[in-house]
Design an enzyme around this catalytic site. Structure first.
Site: not given
Length: 604
Positions: A2, A27, A73, A99-100, A480, A484, A487, A503, A599
């Protein structure tokens, strides 16, 4: 992925590399490593865990004037010392950080193994090291070109060779690479955060470009050897922007930064004379704005949720159909691109791969797309035809807070800008301007209630799951808020429209499952109260977030000052950030670097 850092110059590069890695810790990563050229040999050290674990394991006298480093990562193979970057070729001369994701790595690995190559890791990156090491080209730049011609996928990479100890070769395709220009020294990183301590002058590589760095400077070219000319940019940031500023965590600092961040988003953009917003990055004429028939917002994670907030505001003020969609899904359903639709791509980092790919899909089919991003000069900002920088300042914690809030404010500015060109009255325009100007002070009022929010957060330490519900403008706030909580605290959380409670979700309500109800004092207040009553009738604990105390119903209420109805969702989300933060503290979580998250998600 990362994080990538590289150094070539007159000094020992190891301290620079380690300090750079520390600045990229936000990150998200699971291991770290460093390689330097020492004499005519590579010295490589890698460790699963944190950068501090790597630093503690380094020999005291390790040094080198050329080096590269990485925080990983995991994508290919689990976190381990062996799978950490840098990776080497068979001879131990070439070191690569990357990275990638290389999409054809498995096929290339099979070919190399059939040719006698022995792999030591599970990673796709090691394929690159062997391809470069086996190239017939003696020059490192040409060997890297040779290898990249064989691979497919995304990469931001840096390569060193013990036999050419005066250079670093870097390349980019879909993953950021930034060059830093020093005094007889050069730096490279995947993020400017690693560079701000050493230089304010940077160069951004474009996809399909390669650069060779020496202590005296750099050259850039395309993969097919055509020289390119690069503009040097001056960073608008300082080292203090990347420090905690006296707080225990970046997350807490960035929550507290929100009044200032919103002021930055608004600065110079409000026009009382004409009751509108001036957005210099939106270079559309009044006629073009009136010709828009729909607005589509594309983003991932919190950017997508802020996009829902934005779509609601745009639809309300500009009276245009507007909706938001996950960018990661958008391009895979072969979307119909309407020339009369304005597409808005949202990303804090400006490097989110799925969002960038969605931008390219819109453009490929002839659509018009603008960016709403935080990082100046980022890939999405450069790919779009224009747009709005949110100017929230660097956001370091993995969980987005101030960028989410500032992005929602930017959408309000866009809605005001388009609405005034269309049918929004001057009186409504001035009403919205007044509401926007009140936001920083009202955010401060919310911060003053933190002690109460922290007490309420204690209930989540015993919960294994939580619901978040809201109606219309409150629904993306609930989304959101749930994001949070899961996370940073790892408490399972789900968000639903409050209207959907009956429902299905109501079946899960028990005395052990708390529900956070976004219940502003608006035209839907009675319906939100009805939802609370249904939850309480089944013994479910309720935390309400709204404008008045609902003590007769909710177990606790998080009070938010009232603004204009269109802007209320911007404020309603802030107590939920503090709720998640304090729940995570009670549970002993690493709030700035949640497990399994990064990140800037620069791969699919």
């Amino acid at each position: 992925m990362c994080g990538i850092v590289g150094y070539v110059g007159r000094h020992n590069g190891v301290p620079v590399l380690l300090e750079g890695l520390q600045r990229l810790e936000y990150r998200g990563y699971d291991s770290a490593g460093v390689a330097v050229v020492n004499g005519d040999q590579l010295r490589v050290h890698k460790a699963e865990g944190r950068v501090r674990d790597l630093a503690e394991g380094l020999p005291k006298r390790v040094n080198g004037h050329v080096g590269i480093a990485h925080t990983r990562w995991a994508t290919h193979g689990p976190p381990s010392d062996v799978n950490s970057h840098p990776h080497l070729d068979t001879e131990g001369n070439i070191a690569v950080v990357h990275n990638g994701i290389l999409e054809n790595a498995a096929a290339l690995r099979a070919e190399l193994e059939a040719d006698g190559v022995t792999f030591t890791s599970d990673t796709d990156t090691e394929v690159l090291a062997h391809l470069i090491g086996r190239s017939t080209h003696e020059d490192l730049e040409d060997a890297v070109r040779d290898a990249l011609a064989k691979v497919g996928g995304t990469y931001g990479l840096a390569v060193i060779d013990a036999r050419q100890p005066d250079r670093i070769v870097v390349a980019r395709n879909g993953s950021p690479v930034v060059l830093g220009i020093g005094n007889r020294e050069m730096f490279v990183a995947s993020d400017v955060a690693a560079l701000v301590r050493h230089t304010q002058q940077v160069v951004l590589l474009d996809d399909g470009e390669l650069a060779t760095l020496t202590a005296d400077g750099f050259t850039t070219s395309t993969l097919d050897r055509r020289p390119t000319q690069k503009e040097t940019l001056e960073l608008d940031a300082d080292v203090s922007s990347y420090d905690k500023g006296g707080y225990d965590h970046f997350l807490r600092k960035e929550i507290a930064d929100q009044p200032t961040a919103v002021e930055g988003t608004l600065r110079g953009r409000l026009d009382h004379r004409f009751a509108t917003a001036h957005l210099g990055g939106i270079e559309l004429t009044a006629r073009e704005l009136r010709g828009i028939r729909r607005v589509k917002i594309l983003g991932c994670g919190s950017a997508y949720y802020s996009g829902i907030v934005g779509a609601n505001i745009i639809e309300s003020l500009a009276r245009l159909p507007a909706d938001a969609e996950p960018a990661s899904e958008f391009r895979y359903r072969n979307p119909v691109i309407d020339p009369d639709t304005l597409y808005l791509a949202v990303s804090q980092s400006g490097e989110t791969f799925d969002t960038l790919a969605a931008v390219q899909e819109v453009q490929r089919k002839g659509g018009r797309v603008l960016g709403v991003v935080n990082v100046v000069g980022s890939s999405i900002a450069r790919a779009c035809e224009g747009g709005v920088y949110i100017h929230a300042g660097p956001e370091i914690s993995v969980a987005s807070t101030k960028a989410f809030t500032s992005t929602a404010v930017a959408f309000a500015l866009i809605a005001l800008h388009i609405g005034r060109v269309r049918d929004l009255s001057p009186a409504d325009g001035e009403r919205l301007i007044g509401g926007l100007e009140r936001l920083p002070e009202q955010l401060e009022e919310i911060m003053a209630t933190e002690e109460h929010i922290a007490r309420v957060a204690g209930r989540f330490s015993d919960a294994t799951s939580a619901f978040f519900i809201g109606r219309v403008g409150g629904y993306p706030v609930a989304l959101e808020g749930a994001q949070k909580l899961k996370e940073v605290s790892y408490v399972h959380a789900e968000a639903y429209p409050a209207s959907e409670l009956k429902h299905g979700p109501l079946a899960l309500v028990t005395t052990d499952l708390p529900t956070v109800v976004v219940a502003p004092d608006d035209h839907l207040a009675a319906k939100n109260i009805s939802a609370i009553e249904q939850i309480k009738a089944r013994g479910g604990p309720v935390v309400a977030v709204g404008h008045r105390v609902l003590s007769e119903l909710a177990d606790d209420t998080l009070i938010v000052p009232k603004n204009e109805p269109e802007l209320d969702p911007i404020l309603l989300g802030v107590p939920l950030q503090l709720l998640a933060y304090h729940a995570a503290l009670v549970l002993g979580r690493d709030v700035d670097q949640p497990r399994n998250l990064a990140k800037s998600v620069t791969v699919e």
